[in-house]
Design an enzyme around this catalytic site. Sequence first.
Site: not given
Length: 187
Positions: A30, A33
């Site tokens: 991600c 993230c």
Amino acid sequence: MDVTEATVPTDVLARSHEVPVVVDFWAEWCGPCRALTPVLEREVANRNGAVELAKIDVDANPALAAEYGVRGIPAVKAFRNGRVVNEFVGVQSAPGVSAFIDTLLGPSPGERLRDELRASGEQPEVLAALEGGDHERALSLLLDQVDEAEGDERDRLRELMVAIFEDLGPEHPLSVRFRRQLATALY
């Protein structure tokens, strides 16, 4: 700290009774993230131990992601007293993350409500119930007044009840039950 299904009870839930715990639900793949994590780490570090950061890899801990309703990542959930009290999904700016964390460091909605009632002298029976930990009695006392109240007084009663709901959490059985009763009484 990295947290797993086995360590959530101690590292997040129990620890959140001592200090707020911010949980970052993330995954290695991600990109957002990876952008958010350093911001969270820096803002938590700036609080000098007043708040802790826990990270949960959703790929390694899918049951935790499901249990906490994570539908998109990054997802950040703040825990106080063993329950989620605030959350956001997606990347936030440093000032946004800072403000999010700062809300955890102040008094809870219930603490603010008790302080406010003490200072104003209003609703002494409700205050006594709250200080005794009897949220059900406090909500009942407030709800009983709603039918007779009008205008600003009615709004104030709703505001007081909503503060108690926030303190209990939206999923708490008392919040669910009294929110429904309040809606019926108001509308």
